[in-house]
Design a protein around this motif. Structure first.
Motif, short mmCIF file in Angstrom:
data_model
loop_
_atom_site.label_atom_id
_atom_site.label_comp_id
_atom_site.label_asym_id
_atom_site.label_seq_id
_atom_site.Cartn_x
_atom_site.Cartn_y
_atom_site.Cartn_z
N TYR A 18 0.81 -1.22 0.00
CA TYR A 18 0.00 0.00 0.00
C TYR A 18 0.84 1.27 0.00
CZ TYR A 18 -4.25 -2.73 1.20
OH TYR A 18 -5.29 -3.61 1.21
N PRO A 19 1.97 1.33 0.78
CA PRO A 19 2.74 2.58 0.81
C PRO A 19 3.22 3.05 -0.56
CG PRO A 19 3.38 1.18 2.63
CD PRO A 19 2.48 0.35 1.76
N MET A 20 3.37 2.12 -1.50
CA MET A 20 3.77 2.55 -2.84
C MET A 20 2.76 3.52 -3.44
SD MET A 20 5.33 -0.54 -5.08
CE MET A 20 6.75 -1.54 -4.56
N PHE A 21 1.51 3.41 -3.00
CA PHE A 21 0.44 4.17 -3.62
C PHE A 21 -0.08 5.32 -2.77
CE2 PHE A 21 0.64 -0.06 -5.32
CZ PHE A 21 0.48 0.12 -6.69
N ASN A 22 0.26 5.34 -1.47
CA ASN A 22 -0.27 6.42 -0.63
C ASN A 22 0.82 7.21 0.08
OD1 ASN A 22 0.49 4.79 1.56
ND2 ASN A 22 -1.57 3.94 1.80
N SER A 23 2.08 6.91 -0.18
CA SER A 23 3.17 7.63 0.46
C SER A 23 3.80 8.63 -0.51
CB SER A 23 4.25 6.66 0.95
OG SER A 23 5.39 7.37 1.40
N ARG A 24 4.17 9.78 0.02
CA ARG A 24 4.89 10.78 -0.78
C ARG A 24 6.37 10.81 -0.43
NH1 ARG A 24 1.40 14.86 -3.00
NH2 ARG A 24 3.08 16.38 -2.79
N ASP A 25 6.85 9.82 0.31
CA ASP A 25 8.26 9.77 0.65
C ASP A 25 9.11 9.67 -0.61
OD1 ASP A 25 8.75 9.50 3.73
OD2 ASP A 25 6.96 8.32 3.32
N ARG A 26 10.30 10.24 -0.53
CA ARG A 26 11.19 10.28 -1.70
C ARG A 26 11.66 8.89 -2.10
NH1 ARG A 26 13.58 10.22 -5.62
NH2 ARG A 26 14.95 11.75 -6.60
N TYR A 27 11.93 8.03 -1.12
CA TYR A 27 12.43 6.68 -1.41
C TYR A 27 11.54 5.64 -0.74
CZ TYR A 27 16.68 9.24 -2.66
OH TYR A 27 17.57 10.13 -3.21
N GLY A 126 5.21 16.56 -19.45
CA GLY A 126 5.49 16.35 -18.03
C GLY A 126 6.97 16.31 -17.72
N GLN A 127 7.30 15.71 -16.58
CA GLN A 127 8.68 15.66 -16.12
C GLN A 127 9.11 14.23 -15.82
OE1 GLN A 127 6.49 18.04 -14.55
NE2 GLN A 127 7.23 19.48 -16.09
N LEU A 128 10.40 14.02 -15.87
CA LEU A 128 10.98 12.74 -15.44
C LEU A 128 11.13 12.82 -13.92
CD1 LEU A 128 12.08 10.08 -16.65
CD2 LEU A 128 14.35 11.11 -16.57
N CYS A 129 10.15 12.29 -13.20
CA CYS A 129 10.11 12.50 -11.75
C CYS A 129 9.90 11.21 -10.97
CB CYS A 129 9.04 13.51 -11.39
SG CYS A 129 7.39 13.03 -11.94
N ARG A 130 9.91 10.08 -11.65
CA ARG A 130 9.78 8.79 -11.00
C ARG A 130 10.87 7.85 -11.51
NH1 ARG A 130 6.31 11.33 -8.69
NH2 ARG A 130 4.19 10.68 -8.14
N ALA A 131 11.39 7.02 -10.61
CA ALA A 131 12.36 6.00 -11.00
C ALA A 131 12.03 4.71 -10.27
CB ALA A 131 13.78 6.44 -10.67
N TYR A 163 8.53 14.05 -6.39
CA TYR A 163 9.49 13.10 -6.93
C TYR A 163 9.50 11.84 -6.06
CZ TYR A 163 11.47 16.60 -10.09
OH TYR A 163 11.64 17.51 -11.10
N GLN A 164 9.74 10.71 -6.69
CA GLN A 164 9.77 9.46 -5.92
C GLN A 164 10.55 8.38 -6.67
OE1 GLN A 164 5.96 7.21 -4.99
NE2 GLN A 164 6.46 8.04 -2.96
N SER A 165 11.29 7.59 -5.89
CA SER A 165 12.01 6.45 -6.44
C SER A 165 11.63 5.19 -5.67
CB SER A 165 13.53 6.66 -6.34
OG SER A 165 13.95 7.70 -7.20
N ILE A 166 11.39 4.11 -6.42
CA ILE A 166 11.08 2.80 -5.86
C ILE A 166 12.29 1.91 -6.06
CG2 ILE A 166 9.47 0.86 -5.89
CD1 ILE A 166 8.08 3.50 -5.33
N LEU A 167 12.73 1.26 -5.00
CA LEU A 167 13.86 0.32 -5.10
C LEU A 167 13.38 -1.06 -4.69
CD1 LEU A 167 15.09 3.27 -4.21
CD2 LEU A 167 17.21 1.98 -3.95
N THR A 168 13.62 -2.06 -5.52
CA THR A 168 13.23 -3.43 -5.22
C THR A 168 14.41 -4.35 -5.42
OG1 THR A 168 12.42 -3.68 -7.51
CG2 THR A 168 10.79 -3.11 -5.82
N PHE A 169 14.59 -5.29 -4.48
CA PHE A 169 15.73 -6.20 -4.61
C PHE A 169 15.59 -7.39 -3.67
CE2 PHE A 169 16.87 -3.34 -1.22
CZ PHE A 169 17.65 -4.07 -0.33
N ASN A 170 16.30 -8.45 -4.04
CA ASN A 170 16.49 -9.60 -3.15
C ASN A 170 17.77 -9.38 -2.36
OD1 ASN A 170 14.28 -10.94 -4.29
ND2 ASN A 170 15.54 -11.82 -5.90
N PRO A 171 17.77 -9.61 -1.05
CA PRO A 171 18.98 -9.39 -0.25
C PRO A 171 19.97 -10.54 -0.41
CG PRO A 171 17.23 -10.21 1.14
CD PRO A 171 16.62 -10.05 -0.24
#
Length: 227
Positions: A18-27, A126-131, A163-171
């Motif tokens: 859910y936070p991916m869709f309701n959070s305005r945090d940068r990362y 628009g702008q390049l504002c998501r990664a 602006y917002q960036s999503i990081l996904t990974f396996n540890p």
């Protein structure tokens, strides 16, 4: 905004995302196990943000550009089809990019093997504002990551935009710079929400796959700690 898309996020994604869709945090950083659904949820975020926020253009990053076609690009196509919006997008492989037909917004794909080439991307609308940094445990250079992040800048058309960036990974190792940048409280960047997810956070796994993971706990516990 087209009427054919269901934007009821609780129906679309598992609760952990859910936070991916309701959070305005940068990362928003998701360290997750195999089968946790993190990449699929990130792809849903890319598609939905593009449709609902006319100022948004996306940059999708992996360490090596050649890995996109069969991973992030394919996942985005699958998500768009599942949401009923596949035909609203133009899917091209040369160049590898996705265009939202109603507005011309873009989803760009790049590799971190040439981070300086990323800084020259200029969307028409628009702008390049998501990664979205996928499998970012593979990212070799913190400097390269910072170069990409610094290219996401400028005033947004929407006064409520962000602006917002999503990081996904396996540890795989606690020595990677991702740990100190996003998970260790004493060194963590500001404006970060970091999560750890497992297969239990994915509501859509079949029983056979879940059983195979449980069997791994018994047969190969060292591998199971990551998987």
């Amino acid at each position: 905004m087209p009427n054919i898309i269901d934007l009821n996020v609780p129906k679309i994604v598992s609760k952990a995302y859910y936070p991916m869709f309701n959070s305005r945090d940068r990362y928003l950083v998701y360290k997750g196990s195999r089968g946790s659904g993190k990449s699929y949820a990130a792809a849903e975020k890319v598609i939905i943000d593009t449709i609902t926020r006319p100022y948004v253009n996306w940059l999708v990053i992996r360490q090596y550009f050649t890995t996109h076609k069969d991973s992030t690009f394919a996942t985005l196509k699958k998500v768009a089809a599942a949401l009923g919006v596949y035909d609203l997008f133009k899917w091209t492989t040369s160049p590898l990019e996705v265009t939202y037909k109603p507005t011309g917004q873009k989803i760009f794909f790049r590799g971190m093997d040439s981070p300086l080439k990323i800084t020259s991307i200029t969307p028409t609308v628009g702008q390049l504002c998501r990664a979205w940094f996928e499998e970012c445990f593979e990212l070799k250079s913190l400097d390269g990551f910072n170069t990409v992040e610094e290219s996401l800048r400028g005033e947004l058309d929407d006064p409520n935009g962000f602006y917002q960036s999503i990081l996904t990974f396996n540890p795989w190792s606690d020595r990677h710079w991702l740990k100190s940048e996003f998970f260790d409280k004493e060194t963590q960047r500001t404006n970060v929400k970091a999560f750890t997810t497992t297969y239990k956070d994915n509501d859509y796994l079949d029983k056979a796959y879940v059983d195979s993971l449980k069997e791994m706990l018994v047969r190969n516990p060292n591998r199971a700690r990551v998987a």
